[in-house]
Design an enzyme around this catalytic site. Structure first.
Site, PDB file in Angstrom:
ATOM      1  CE  LYS A   1      -3.681   1.999   2.845  1.00 49.99           C
ATOM      2  NZ  LYS A   1      -4.608   1.750   3.950  1.00 49.99           N
TER       3      LYS A   1
ATOM      4  CD  GLU B   1       9.539  -5.770   7.349  1.00 49.87           C
ATOM      5  OE1 GLU B   1       9.241  -4.668   6.827  1.00 49.87           O
ATOM      6  OE2 GLU B   1       9.272  -6.063   8.527  1.00 49.87           O
TER       7      GLU B   1
ATOM      8  N   GLY C   1      -4.949  -2.365   5.374  1.00 52.33           N
ATOM      9  CA  GLY C   1      -4.126  -3.487   4.905  1.00 52.33           C
ATOM     10  C   GLY C   1      -4.769  -4.844   5.157  1.00 52.33           C
ATOM     11  NE  ARG C   2      -6.517  -4.376  11.261  1.00 50.90           N
ATOM     12  CZ  ARG C   2      -5.985  -3.148  11.276  1.00 50.90           C
ATOM     13  NH1 ARG C   2      -4.962  -2.861  10.499  1.00 50.90           N
ATOM     14  NH2 ARG C   2      -6.489  -2.199  12.036  1.00 50.90           N
TER      15      ARG C   2
ATOM     16  CD  GLU D   1      -2.106  -4.986  11.694  1.00 56.29           C
ATOM     17  OE1 GLU D   1      -1.332  -5.952  11.609  1.00 56.29           O
ATOM     18  OE2 GLU D   1      -2.335  -4.232  10.749  1.00 56.29           O
TER      19      GLU D   1
ATOM     20  CG  HIS E   1      -3.113 -36.583  17.313  1.00 57.94           C
ATOM     21  ND1 HIS E   1      -3.209 -37.912  17.657  1.00 57.94           N
ATOM     22  CD2 HIS E   1      -4.114 -36.344  16.425  1.00 57.94           C
ATOM     23  CE1 HIS E   1      -4.210 -38.456  16.985  1.00 57.94           C
ATOM     24  NE2 HIS E   1      -4.775 -37.527  16.234  1.00 57.94           N
TER      25      HIS E   1
ATOM     26  CE  LYS F   1       4.312  -1.033   7.912  1.00 55.96           C
ATOM     27  NZ  LYS F   1       3.598  -0.671   6.706  1.00 55.96           N
TER      28      LYS F   1
HETATM   29  C1  G6Q Z   1      -2.455  -4.092   8.039  1.00 53.70           C
HETATM   30  C2  G6Q Z   1      -1.253  -3.400   8.455  1.00 53.70           C
HETATM   31  C3  G6Q Z   1       0.051  -4.022   7.992  1.00 53.70           C
HETATM   32  C4  G6Q Z   1       0.398  -3.709   6.548  1.00 53.70           C
HETATM   33  C5  G6Q Z   1       1.828  -4.135   6.277  1.00 53.70           C
HETATM   34  C6  G6Q Z   1       2.250  -3.876   4.862  1.00 53.70           C
HETATM   35  O1  G6Q Z   1      -3.573  -3.721   8.289  1.00 53.70           O
HETATM   36  O2  G6Q Z   1      -1.328  -2.065   8.162  1.00 53.70           O
HETATM   37  O3  G6Q Z   1       0.072  -5.399   8.189  1.00 53.70           O
HETATM   38  O4  G6Q Z   1      -0.482  -4.345   5.683  1.00 53.70           O
HETATM   39  O5  G6Q Z   1       2.683  -3.484   7.174  1.00 53.70           O
HETATM   40  O6  G6Q Z   1       2.147  -2.532   4.536  1.00 53.70           O
HETATM   41  P1  G6Q Z   1       2.287  -2.058   3.042  1.00 53.70           P
HETATM   42  O7  G6Q Z   1       1.197  -2.685   2.252  1.00 53.70           O
HETATM   43  O8  G6Q Z   1       2.206  -0.565   3.072  1.00 53.70           O
HETATM   44  O9  G6Q Z   1       3.627  -2.536   2.558  1.00 53.70           O
END
Ligand code: G6Q
Length: 551
Positions: free
Chosen positions: A206, A212, A267-268, A353, A384, A512
């Site tokens: 996003k 990463e 994001g989620r 989150e 198990h 981050k």
């Molecule tokens: C989700 C969070 C988080 C995010 C990641 C990736 O709701 O905001 O998990 O999706 O940190 O972020 P980017 O899509 O900006 O790389």
């Protein structure tokens, strides 16, 4: 709105809890042969049996009264209407618009967002059909056979759970891989088994700044150029899903190969947006749209069904009951379906989150428990392993059990055995085993009286362990869409009750930024007065292991 713990219905629940906490579900089932009918609800082919919970009709009515008093209906309507309910980021939370199959206008700041949602869906269809149909090929003319999604968190977990779960619907010869961890092993182990000429990389971010993802994206690009010796082919093998066009352009992605989404998609909650591109390439746009249809059906159910029959609301309020009155610290999700093995990871992010918050919407510290720890595994494997704790441990763990009636892989009656385990476990967790029952069992084994006395306490099961059973016909895109949306709304309702903002994630944003300064320290092989002695000691230890005497 008055404070949660001062609400009339909350106080009534506190009083009611004093009675219920000593009531065993065995007695509740014995008293009411209609308990299953009373405490079950349906949406499409999804059945929720919540009769194996520590509730009576009075408990249920009080929980629903709490939902009303906390204005779940008002908040729900505000969410669907695009009100800026994400108050710390000043924006709406409109994942429901992404799957608004009715196409009725959804307004954000006076603009109907549906035309842009539809435009990106059309772009995804066009692009995926070209790739899957062999019209979009690699630079040397090879078919694309491996889609590699590079993203993390919300830009990874959602599409990953869907691609895993929908494997039977995948196009033959098309593989999908997910790289998320900055640990170089993740990318390296995937690149070992693919050829650059037939790979398509999706950089999913996003922000297009997540450390990463950008590290992995640049490493993948470097690998691609090194192996092919063809810099100009990058544009053909790298596409981007992002809200940040500028950064994606800097990376070398052509604007026509960028898939947009918007800041009102968290994001989620983004797998329904262009973040779903790996899903579309793997399964095809028709399947993706079926998933949107399923989610939309759940949205409509959540929006218009009275609270008493509203599946996400029921799940949410039962969760509140255990979290806030029984002090349950966690909630388990056990799917008796191998395809859903990644579901707990997705739900962990979605739930923890969203509702892992201490500050309420008014900026004050809450004085009650908020979001639970979500965990789980697939059945029957976990029987198990950690089921021992569920049956005889000291911690209450309410759980959702989930199973399809029909398997996609019939094999010598194995699915029937899976079902038998599913039914047996939820029954045993509810009923337990009394001392008299355990004694009778031991006596049939012909043990001495002395041995029986020794072993008897260990063979007793208290039972009264709550579970929800969720059953559907077959796992397909539509049902999966509905299940994922069901959990999104459950989490939303709980956030409303706890009076928190479920749509920000400042803890993640903080994470981050944290590593930046230490990374500079590592680059210069120094330590810092800013750090505590533990951190400096660990860093020195790392230098010693890594560089030895040369340090
Ligand atoms: C989700 C969070 C988080 C995010 C990641 C990736 O709701 O905001 O998990 O999706 O940190 O972020 P980017 O899509 O900006 O790389």
């Amino acid at each position: 709105m008055s404070k949660l713990t001062e609400m009339k219905s909350w106080k009534a629940l506190e009083q009611h809890f004093e009675v219920i906490q000593n009531t065993h579900m065995r007695a509740l089932f014995a008293a009411d042969p209609q308990r299953f009918t009373t405490f079950s609800a349906e949406m499409g082919d999804i059945l929720l049996d919540y009769s194996k919970n520590r509730i009576t009709s009075e408990s249920f009515d009080l929980l629903m009264a709490l939902a009303r008093e906390a204005d779940v209906e008002g908040w729900r309507d505000n969410m669907f209407a695009g009100e800026p309910i994400n108050i710390s980021e000043y924006r709406p939370a409109l994942h429901t618009a992404l799957r608004n199959r009715s196409n009725k206008p959804v307004m954000v700041d006076g603009e109907n967002v549906m035309p842009k949602v539809n435009r990106v869906l059309a772009q995804m269809r066009y692009f995926s059909e070209r790739v899957r149909g062999g019209h979009w090929r690699g630079y040397s003319g090879e078919l694309i056979t491996d889609v590699i999604n590079i993203g993390i968190g919300g830009s990874d977990l959602g599409p990953h759970v869907v691609c895993d779960a929908m494997k039977p619907f995948a196009q033959r010869g098309m593989n999908v891989h997910f790289v998320s961890n900055v640990d170089p092993t993740h990318l390296t182990e995937i690149l070992k088994f693919v050829k650059p000429e037939s790979c398509l990389f999706i950089i999913s971010s996003k922000s297009f700044t997540t450390q990463e993802t950008m590290m992995n994206a640049h490493s993948a690009r470097e690998w691609f150029v090194n192996v092919t010796n063809n810099e100009s082919a990058v544009a053909r093998h790298f596409v981007a899903v992002t809200t940040n066009k500028e950064k994606a352009t800097e990376f070398g992605v052509l604007s026509e190969n960028m898939f947009e989404f918007w800041d009102w998609v968290g994001g989620r909650y983004s797998l329904w947006s262009a973040i779903g591109l790996p899903i579309v390439l793997y399964l095809g746009m028709d399947r993706f749209e079926e998933m949107l249809d399923g989610a939309h059906a759940m949205d409509m159910h959540f929006k218009s069904t009275p609270l008493e029959r509203n599946i996400p609301v029921i799940l949410a309020m039962l969760g509140i009951w255990y979290n806030n009155f029984f002090d349950a610290q966690s909630h388990a999700v056990i799917s008796y379906n191998q395809y859903l093995r990644r579901l707990p990871a997705h739900l962990q992010q979605l739930d923890m989150e969203s509702n892992g918050k201490t500050i309420n919407r008014q900026g004050e510290r809450v004085d009650y428990l908020t979001g639970p720890i979500i965990w789980g595994e697939t059945g029957s494997n976990c029987q198990h392993a950690f089921f021992q704790l569920l049956h005889q441990g000291t911690k209450p763990v309410p759980a959702d059990f989930m199973i399809p009636a029909r398997t996609r892989n019939p094999l010598r009656g194995q699915h029937r055995v899976l079902l038998a385990n599913f039914f047996a476990q939820t029954q045993a967790l509810m009923k337990g085993k009394t001392e008299a029952e355990a004694l009778a069992e031991l006596q049939t084994e012909g043990l001495s009286a002395e041995k029986i006395a020794e072993v008897l306490p260990h063979k007793i099961f208290e039972g009264n362990k709550p579970t929800n059973s969720i059953m559907f016909d077959k796992l397909d895109p539509r049902t999966l869409g509905a299940i994922l949306a069901m959990y999104e709304h459950k989490v939303f309702v709980q956030g409303v009750i706890w009076n928190i903002n479920s749509f920000d994630q400042w803890g993640v944003e903080y994470g981050k930024k944290l590593a930046g300064h230490i990374h500079d320290t590592l680059l210069t092989r120094s330590v810092s007065d800013d750090y505590d002695s533990s951190t400096n000691g660990l860093i020195q230890h790392y230098y010693q292991l890594r560089f030895g005497d040369e340090n």
